[in-house]
Motif scaffolding. Sequence first.
Motif, PDB file in Angstrom:
ATOM      1  N   ILE A 159      -4.699 -44.844  37.048  1.00  0.00           N
ATOM      2  CA  ILE A 159      -5.386 -45.205  35.812  1.00  0.00           C
ATOM      3  C   ILE A 159      -5.730 -46.684  35.835  1.00  0.00           C
ATOM      4  CG2 ILE A 159      -5.163 -45.374  33.304  1.00  0.00           C
ATOM      5  CD1 ILE A 159      -3.373 -42.928  33.389  1.00  0.00           C
ATOM      6  N   TRP A 200     -13.274 -35.792  31.281  1.00  0.00           N
ATOM      7  CA  TRP A 200     -14.026 -36.930  31.820  1.00  0.00           C
ATOM      8  C   TRP A 200     -15.507 -36.606  31.796  1.00  0.00           C
ATOM      9  CZ3 TRP A 200      -9.742 -34.868  34.512  1.00  0.00           C
ATOM     10  CH2 TRP A 200      -8.559 -35.590  34.324  1.00  0.00           C
ATOM     11  N   ASP A 250     -10.978 -44.165  29.199  1.00  0.00           N
ATOM     12  CA  ASP A 250     -10.168 -43.583  30.268  1.00  0.00           C
ATOM     13  C   ASP A 250     -10.897 -43.741  31.605  1.00  0.00           C
ATOM     14  OD1 ASP A 250      -8.551 -42.097  31.920  1.00  0.00           O
ATOM     15  OD2 ASP A 250      -8.597 -40.279  30.706  1.00  0.00           O
ATOM     16  N   LEU A 284      -7.613 -33.976  27.320  1.00  0.00           N
ATOM     17  CA  LEU A 284      -8.327 -34.971  28.111  1.00  0.00           C
ATOM     18  C   LEU A 284      -9.539 -34.325  28.769  1.00  0.00           C
ATOM     19  CD1 LEU A 284      -5.463 -36.862  29.998  1.00  0.00           C
ATOM     20  CD2 LEU A 284      -6.786 -37.680  28.043  1.00  0.00           C
ATOM     21  N   ARG A 328     -10.214 -43.710  35.862  1.00  0.00           N
ATOM     22  CA  ARG A 328      -9.269 -43.360  36.925  1.00  0.00           C
ATOM     23  C   ARG A 328      -9.952 -43.541  38.270  1.00  0.00           C
ATOM     24  NH1 ARG A 328      -5.118 -39.284  34.118  1.00  0.00           N
ATOM     25  NH2 ARG A 328      -5.632 -39.855  31.978  1.00  0.00           N
ATOM     26  N   GLN A 384     -12.053 -50.553  23.847  1.00  0.00           N
ATOM     27  CA  GLN A 384     -12.010 -49.105  23.706  1.00  0.00           C
ATOM     28  C   GLN A 384     -13.380 -48.539  23.326  1.00  0.00           C
ATOM     29  OE1 GLN A 384      -9.222 -46.779  24.044  1.00  0.00           O
ATOM     30  NE2 GLN A 384      -8.654 -48.559  25.263  1.00  0.00           N
ATOM     31  N   ASN A 387     -11.912 -42.786  25.037  1.00  0.00           N
ATOM     32  CA  ASN A 387     -10.826 -43.765  24.881  1.00  0.00           C
ATOM     33  C   ASN A 387     -10.702 -44.675  26.090  1.00  0.00           C
ATOM     34  OD1 ASN A 387      -9.998 -42.669  22.309  1.00  0.00           O
ATOM     35  ND2 ASN A 387      -9.062 -40.978  23.440  1.00  0.00           N
TER      36      ASN A 387
END
Length: 307
Positions: free
Chosen positions: A165, A133, A152, A131, A154, A171, A150
């Motif tokens: 999350i 960011w 993501d 992962l 947060r 996506q 993806n």
Amino acid sequence: MRIFILLCVTITVLSAAAHWETRHYETTDNGFMDAAALDSMVGMLCGVRDNVGVILYKTTNGGETWQETNPWTIEQAMFCFALQFPDQNAGYMTAMGILMSLFPCGALYKTTDAGNTWTLNYGLTMSFLNLFWDDVFFIDLNNGWLAGPNSDIRYTANGGAAWTIQTAPVQSSLKSIYFVNPSEGWIVGGDYDTITGQGTNGLILHTTDAGTNWTAQLSNAPLQLWGVHFIDNINGWVCGYKDSTSPGVFLNTTDGGNNWTEIAAPSVSNGPYGLYAVDFPDPLIGFAAGGGNRSGWSGSYFGVFLK
């Protein structure tokens, strides 16, 4: 956020009329990934030293001189992606560390003393394997967001002590975040087709409740969107990459993102390019930064700075 890089490290004067001065550059294998200006005199650059770890430079005199903080190991952070300071002391940096010299894991670091020292705030365990960011944005000392591949997303409401999350409706790889207040903000992203050289899955997400719910104002566009900036909750700009034969692209909205108008960036003689950051210090004057591969030259790159 990324505009400051060009102010500090531009090496090539792009036109005879431009008044730019080189403030810092590296002749080693170092590369700068992002920068943040704490005020008119204090700024930081983050980058990567090949096969060693993240490097951080700080200036306290408007870029006249730069001092490197203690180099980091690859276990702490091999790559960095974004820097952001909600005030002159508190700041955040997203990075990827290599656990046991084998496993890439996402990490978020925090400083409370204007970048002199940093501590791990989030990540860097096996739970964060593969992962990372691409961007971090804090609207104040409490409310902040992370965004990455993806879709993501947060969110923290307590300065990074705890993260939750958030769910995106579609996506894509998310590249940039901007909030105009603790409730309303935008995230942009997109992917790149290595075979066709085309941007794909271009995406603009919008929230009015701090990210509890996100709606797609644009999705599946033939673009890779890298930067977003809003002057207020009505007027905003997005920039990015279109394809291997075109200059960079802008999208502009004057109604909070309900409608977007595509505007091609100017062509330059060096060849096609993408735009990676956009910023407007006032409603009329704006800047954008990007770069591309020089036409006809393998492995030769050029930078672009637009006003």
